[in-house]
Design a protein around this motif. Sequence first.
Motif, PDB file in Angstrom:
ATOM      1  N   THR A 113       0.679  -1.181  -0.113  1.00 13.10           N
ATOM      2  CA  THR A 113      -0.384  -0.063  -0.008  1.00 13.10           C
ATOM      3  C   THR A 113       0.674   1.291   0.023  1.00 13.10           C
ATOM      4  OG1 THR A 113      -0.333  -0.229   2.341  1.00 13.10           O
ATOM      5  CG2 THR A 113      -2.005  -1.138   1.033  1.00 13.10           C
ATOM      6  N   LEU A 114       2.064   1.090  -0.272  1.00 10.10           N
ATOM      7  CA  LEU A 114       2.938   2.203  -0.497  1.00 10.10           C
ATOM      8  C   LEU A 114       2.706   2.833  -1.631  1.00 10.10           C
ATOM      9  CD1 LEU A 114       6.507   1.306   0.976  1.00 10.10           C
ATOM     10  CD2 LEU A 114       4.983   2.764   1.861  1.00 10.10           C
ATOM     11  N   THR A 115       2.442   4.334  -1.937  1.00 15.47           N
ATOM     12  CA  THR A 115       2.129   4.895  -3.182  1.00 15.47           C
ATOM     13  C   THR A 115       3.130   6.004  -3.622  1.00 15.47           C
ATOM     14  OG1 THR A 115       0.975   6.500  -2.008  1.00 15.47           O
ATOM     15  CG2 THR A 115      -0.356   4.433  -2.623  1.00 15.47           C
ATOM     16  N   GLY A 116       2.773   6.463  -4.827  1.00 16.13           N
ATOM     17  CA  GLY A 116       3.478   7.621  -5.420  1.00 16.13           C
ATOM     18  C   GLY A 116       4.831   7.009  -6.289  1.00 16.13           C
ATOM     19  N   SER A 117       5.880   7.823  -6.215  1.00 15.63           N
ATOM     20  CA  SER A 117       6.953   7.770  -6.748  1.00 15.63           C
ATOM     21  C   SER A 117       8.144   6.982  -5.941  1.00 15.63           C
ATOM     22  CB  SER A 117       7.717   8.853  -7.561  1.00 15.63           C
ATOM     23  OG  SER A 117       6.594   9.045  -8.614  1.00 15.63           O
ATOM     24  N   LEU A 118       9.073   6.360  -6.240  1.00 15.31           N
ATOM     25  CA  LEU A 118      10.321   5.797  -5.412  1.00 15.31           C
ATOM     26  C   LEU A 118      11.392   6.324  -6.170  1.00 15.31           C
ATOM     27  CD1 LEU A 118      11.318   4.100  -3.130  1.00 15.31           C
ATOM     28  CD2 LEU A 118      11.313   2.176  -4.590  1.00 15.31           C
ATOM     29  N   HIS A 119      12.300   7.054  -5.149  1.00 11.27           N
ATOM     30  CA  HIS A 119      13.600   7.448  -5.808  1.00 11.27           C
ATOM     31  C   HIS A 119      14.850   6.909  -4.671  1.00 11.27           C
ATOM     32  CE1 HIS A 119      16.724   9.801  -7.351  1.00 11.27           C
ATOM     33  NE2 HIS A 119      17.157  10.327  -6.007  1.00 11.27           N
ATOM     34  N   ILE A 120      15.892   6.092  -5.448  1.00 12.02           N
ATOM     35  CA  ILE A 120      16.668   5.643  -4.640  1.00 12.02           C
ATOM     36  C   ILE A 120      17.803   6.695  -4.650  1.00 12.02           C
ATOM     37  CG2 ILE A 120      18.367   3.877  -4.577  1.00 12.02           C
ATOM     38  CD1 ILE A 120      15.457   3.088  -4.218  1.00 12.02           C
ATOM     39  N   PRO A 121      18.171   7.325  -3.594  1.00 15.54           N
ATOM     40  CA  PRO A 121      19.007   8.434  -3.537  1.00 15.54           C
ATOM     41  C   PRO A 121      20.550   7.921  -3.976  1.00 15.54           C
ATOM     42  CG  PRO A 121      17.905   8.371  -1.422  1.00 15.54           C
ATOM     43  CD  PRO A 121      17.650   6.978  -2.064  1.00 15.54           C
ATOM     44  N   ASN A 122      21.318   9.063  -4.233  1.00 17.30           N
ATOM     45  CA  ASN A 122      22.749   9.017  -4.641  1.00 17.30           C
ATOM     46  C   ASN A 122      23.476   8.173  -3.657  1.00 17.30           C
ATOM     47  OD1 ASN A 122      22.309  10.428  -7.165  1.00 17.30           O
ATOM     48  ND2 ASN A 122      22.912  12.309  -6.073  1.00 17.30           N
ATOM     49  N   SER A 123      23.337   8.525  -2.464  1.00 18.24           N
ATOM     50  CA  SER A 123      24.052   8.105  -1.365  1.00 18.24           C
ATOM     51  C   SER A 123      24.012   6.455  -1.271  1.00 18.24           C
ATOM     52  CB  SER A 123      23.563   8.686  -0.116  1.00 18.24           C
ATOM     53  OG  SER A 123      22.268   8.411   0.098  1.00 18.24           O
ATOM     54  N   VAL A 124      22.841   5.855  -1.691  1.00 17.46           N
ATOM     55  CA  VAL A 124      22.769   4.443  -1.608  1.00 17.46           C
ATOM     56  C   VAL A 124      23.657   3.548  -2.429  1.00 17.46           C
ATOM     57  CG1 VAL A 124      20.972   2.431  -1.808  1.00 17.46           C
ATOM     58  CG2 VAL A 124      20.198   4.662  -0.939  1.00 17.46           C
ATOM     59  N   THR A 125      24.522   2.688  -1.964  1.00 17.36           N
ATOM     60  CA  THR A 125      25.145   1.832  -2.551  1.00 17.36           C
ATOM     61  C   THR A 125      24.793   0.548  -2.486  1.00 17.36           C
ATOM     62  OG1 THR A 125      26.966   1.724  -0.511  1.00 17.36           O
ATOM     63  CG2 THR A 125      27.143   3.487  -2.269  1.00 17.36           C
ATOM     64  N   SER A 126      24.206   0.182  -1.535  1.00 17.86           N
ATOM     65  CA  SER A 126      23.852  -1.559  -1.509  1.00 17.86           C
ATOM     66  C   SER A 126      22.416  -1.489  -1.576  1.00 17.86           C
ATOM     67  CB  SER A 126      24.386  -1.917  -0.237  1.00 17.86           C
ATOM     68  OG  SER A 126      23.883  -3.409   0.014  1.00 17.86           O
ATOM     69  N   LEU A 127      21.758  -2.391  -2.293  1.00 17.67           N
ATOM     70  CA  LEU A 127      20.254  -2.327  -2.431  1.00 17.67           C
ATOM     71  C   LEU A 127      20.108  -3.961  -2.312  1.00 17.67           C
ATOM     72  CD1 LEU A 127      17.597  -1.198  -2.846  1.00 17.67           C
ATOM     73  CD2 LEU A 127      18.039  -1.382  -5.312  1.00 17.67           C
ATOM     74  N   GLY A 128      19.513  -4.481  -1.231  1.00  9.17           N
ATOM     75  CA  GLY A 128      19.389  -5.849  -1.108  1.00  9.17           C
ATOM     76  C   GLY A 128      18.223  -6.422  -1.921  1.00  9.17           C
ATOM     77  N   ALA A 129      18.663  -7.953  -2.087  1.00  4.52           N
ATOM     78  CA  ALA A 129      17.546  -8.632  -2.854  1.00  4.52           C
ATOM     79  C   ALA A 129      16.308  -8.598  -2.277  1.00  4.52           C
ATOM     80  CB  ALA A 129      17.998 -10.067  -2.823  1.00  4.52           C
ATOM     81  N   TYR A 130      15.251  -8.699  -3.147  1.00  3.09           N
ATOM     82  CA  TYR A 130      13.693  -8.593  -2.951  1.00  3.09           C
ATOM     83  C   TYR A 130      13.432  -7.515  -1.980  1.00  3.09           C
ATOM     84  CZ  TYR A 130      13.703 -13.719  -3.669  1.00  3.09           C
ATOM     85  OH  TYR A 130      13.876 -15.025  -4.250  1.00  3.09           O
ATOM     86  N   ALA A 131      14.332  -6.210  -2.053  1.00  2.00           N
ATOM     87  CA  ALA A 131      13.995  -5.076  -1.142  1.00  2.00           C
ATOM     88  C   ALA A 131      12.545  -4.547  -1.207  1.00  2.00           C
ATOM     89  CB  ALA A 131      15.022  -3.929  -1.445  1.00  2.00           C
ATOM     90  N   PHE A 132      12.204  -4.444  -2.812  1.00  2.17           N
ATOM     91  CA  PHE A 132      10.753  -4.038  -2.803  1.00  2.17           C
ATOM     92  C   PHE A 132       9.900  -4.983  -3.538  1.00  2.17           C
ATOM     93  CE2 PHE A 132      14.032  -0.091  -2.271  1.00  2.17           C
ATOM     94  CZ  PHE A 132      13.099   0.580  -1.526  1.00  2.17           C
ATOM     95  N   TYR A 133      10.190  -6.140  -3.289  1.00  2.08           N
ATOM     96  CA  TYR A 133       9.401  -7.041  -3.841  1.00  2.08           C
ATOM     97  C   TYR A 133       7.915  -6.856  -3.529  1.00  2.08           C
ATOM     98  CZ  TYR A 133       7.640 -11.911  -5.302  1.00  2.08           C
ATOM     99  OH  TYR A 133       7.030 -12.946  -5.539  1.00  2.08           O
ATOM    100  N   GLU A 134       6.978  -6.749  -4.778  1.00  2.00           N
ATOM    101  CA  GLU A 134       5.632  -6.773  -4.668  1.00  2.00           C
ATOM    102  C   GLU A 134       4.869  -5.612  -4.102  1.00  2.00           C
ATOM    103  OE1 GLU A 134       1.637  -9.845  -4.404  1.00  2.00           O
ATOM    104  OE2 GLU A 134       3.808 -10.552  -3.626  1.00  2.00           O
ATOM    105  N   CYS A 135       5.939  -4.628  -4.054  1.00  2.00           N
ATOM    106  CA  CYS A 135       5.355  -3.293  -3.596  1.00  2.00           C
ATOM    107  C   CYS A 135       4.402  -2.864  -4.626  1.00  2.00           C
ATOM    108  CB  CYS A 135       6.427  -2.173  -3.322  1.00  2.00           C
ATOM    109  SG  CYS A 135       7.374  -2.667  -1.878  1.00  2.00           S
ATOM    110  N   SER A 136       3.412  -3.373  -4.815  1.00  2.00           N
ATOM    111  CA  SER A 136       2.427  -3.007  -5.909  1.00  2.00           C
ATOM    112  C   SER A 136       1.762  -1.880  -6.103  1.00  2.00           C
ATOM    113  CB  SER A 136       1.629  -4.440  -6.143  1.00  2.00           C
ATOM    114  OG  SER A 136       0.829  -4.439  -4.915  1.00  2.00           O
ATOM    115  N   GLY A 137       1.607  -0.916  -4.848  1.00  2.00           N
ATOM    116  CA  GLY A 137       1.016   0.184  -4.807  1.00  2.00           C
ATOM    117  C   GLY A 137       1.726   1.336  -5.474  1.00  2.00           C
ATOM    118  N   PHE A 138       2.903   1.481  -5.811  1.00  2.00           N
ATOM    119  CA  PHE A 138       3.564   2.745  -6.554  1.00  2.00           C
ATOM    120  C   PHE A 138       3.055   2.750  -7.796  1.00  2.00           C
ATOM    121  CE2 PHE A 138       7.408   1.020  -3.665  1.00  2.00           C
ATOM    122  CZ  PHE A 138       7.489   2.143  -2.949  1.00  2.00           C
ATOM    123  N   THR A 139       2.627   4.215  -7.754  1.00  2.00           N
ATOM    124  CA  THR A 139       1.700   4.398  -9.144  1.00  2.00           C
ATOM    125  C   THR A 139       2.694   5.318  -9.810  1.00  2.00           C
ATOM    126  OG1 THR A 139       0.542   5.889  -7.831  1.00  2.00           O
ATOM    127  CG2 THR A 139      -0.296   3.867  -8.315  1.00  2.00           C
ATOM    128  N   GLY A 140       3.798   5.799  -9.446  1.00  2.00           N
ATOM    129  CA  GLY A 140       4.642   6.879  -9.987  1.00  2.00           C
ATOM    130  C   GLY A 140       5.783   6.334 -10.553  1.00  2.00           C
TER     131      GLY A 140
END
Length: 258
Positions: free
Chosen positions: A93-120
Amino acid sequence: ALESVDLAQIDNTTIPASCFKSSRVKTVILPLNLEAIPDNAFNGSRITSIEIPGTVLSIGASAFEACSSLAGNLVLPEGLQTIGERAFYQCKTLTGSLHIPNSVTSLGAYAFYECSGFTGSLTFGTGITIITKYCFQKCSQFTGNLVIPDQVTRIENCAFRGCEGFKGYLTIGSGINRIGDYVFCKIPLESYLDSKPLYFSKVYCKATTPPPASENSFGDFVLASRYNYLGIPTGCKDAYESTSPWSYSFTIIEEIEF
């Protein structure tokens, strides 16, 4: 019966692992100086929203996994460095857009798996070099274009599988050297059906040498289902037309200036 917890004024830079796991608390205000949200911190809890302090450097594994009531936009702080495996797994039920910031260097497996509410839109900063397996699988409502930055070297299996909301362009950056299985494919309605391509209107790859990819990276080759268009750097057409799966995954391969 507790519904709200305010930790804003405590001095802690972290909170205990699993501290709100499976909790019924709906609102938690985190410490203003927080630097780490640990593993399983809110796993399976009933929180309805979260404001992540700008001081947070890491979000642990399964920190918000299966928070089915967690709604609204997710704003990741600009100083954030790591997002653990399954951090927001099935936060539908998270919505809107998703931005991964410049500072992020490690993004884990399945991190946003099935976050199907993002619409941006989904956008990446300059720090990510690997897009891990299943990271965005079933994020089915992201829209617009998808740009894989030049510094990304690897896209792992099923990273964008089932992201059927994209209708714009896909641009793959110049630094890519590996694309895994079923990365840019739909999810079959039945397990025995093969995967078809996503809905990108055009695909661009900026790599001058065709990156190694799975025969199923862009759709199952058995179906002979293709993307319509691939734009590549000038002087690279012969290489792409003679390299699998690029040669059979696109109807038109055209050299362009990037």
